[in-house]
Design an enzyme around this catalytic site. Structure first.
Site: not given
Ligand code: PAF
Length: 284
Positions: A41, A189
């Site tokens: 991210h 993830s």
């Protein structure tokens, strides 16, 4: 006093802040997330920062994209940690709406992006992409950014968002950020947190397998054959395979025979964790 990132929880306040930046001549990027932020991210925030003057990161675990038997209740949440990471990454604003802000009473609209969503993850997760398209449409309308950044890790999602924006003439550029991997190849993830230590050791086989499929394709092996070999390898390693697929990288249409340009995509279950990954052909 410890610094903290500017945070807003309502769409009208988000709009006011974005309007103030616009009046000051600034360009705006949006990075939509469901929190539990990791280096993947933060790489999207860095990419957004390289392309716009002010970065808004949204953090919202969207119930509409989870199936009834999926992990909504368990999905990792760490708002304080996320806000600290966004501050460090240089985001200007965190948008952290609650469910009532995004889905007020009598909310009833659903955005559905046709053919791109019928198979691959769409087949395994009915309604998932309607939930994604609906929330992304709302976030883009609320923020009205110049660009929005999504990870290539969710490759089908990235194409769904591109199609959504094209079909609805939304004035925003969609930018894809590369998959970020652990040293052993496992794609980052938020769901990796579910893996047991033993599963974590086996998980990189997913990346190794699709990389091998991609290498086979580059050597001229047919798409069906290469994908089937990948499925067999993953099954032999104890993964439950949703799909290993060789697809057109722009349309996700199935390919067969020798290919020049493709995307190899796979989704598997390892214990109770569903993992997805993909690689380009040719490799970059
Ligand atoms: O990729 C995600 O984290 C989510 O699907 C998104 C794009 C933030 C929509 O909820």
């Amino acid at each position: 006093m410890a610094r903290s990132i500017a945070t807003t929880r309502t769409a009208p306040d988000l709009r006011d802040r974005v309007a103030a930046w616009r009046d000051a001549g600034k360009s705006i990027a949006l990075v939509p997330t469901m929190g539990a932020l990791h280096a993947g991210h933060l790489s999207l925030v860095a990419l957004a920062k390289s392309k716009a003057d002010a970065v808004v990161a949204s953090v919202f675990v969207n119930p509409a994209q989870f199936g009834p038997k999926e992990d909504l209740a368990l999905y990792p949440r760490d708002e304080a940690g996320d806000l600290a990471k966004l501050l460090d990454a240089g985001a200007a604003l965190a948008y952290v709406p609650d469910a009532a802000e995004m889905y007020p009473p009598s909310y009833s609209t659903r955005v559905s992006v046709g053919d791109l969503t019928d198979d691959l993850c769409g087949a395994a997760r009915p309604n998932h992409f309607d939930g994604v398209a609906s929330i992304v449409a709302k976030l883009l309308m609320q923020c009205a950014p110049d660009i929005a950044v999504f990870g290539e890790k969710d490759y089908q999602q990235l194409l769904v968002v591109r199609r959504l924006v094209r079909d609805l003439d939304m004035p925003v550029e969609i930018v894809g950020g590369p998959v970020i991997r652990e040293a052993d190849g496992l794609a980052l993830s938020s769901r990796n947190a579910y893996l047991s230590p033993e599963e974590r050791k086996r998980a990189p086989v997913l990346f190794q397998t699709i990389r091998d499929v991609a290498a086979d394709l580059e050597r001229g092996r047919g798409a069906d054959d290469a994908a089937l070999a990948g499925r067999f390898k993953l099954e032999a390693e104890g993964f439950r395979v949703d799909y290993v697929a060789v697809r057109d990288p722009d349309t996700l249409r199935p390919l067969s025979g020798p290919v020049k340009r493709a995307r190899v995509l796979a989704a598997v279950h390892l214990g109770r964790t569903r993992l997805i990954d993909n690689v380009p052909v040719p490799s970059r």
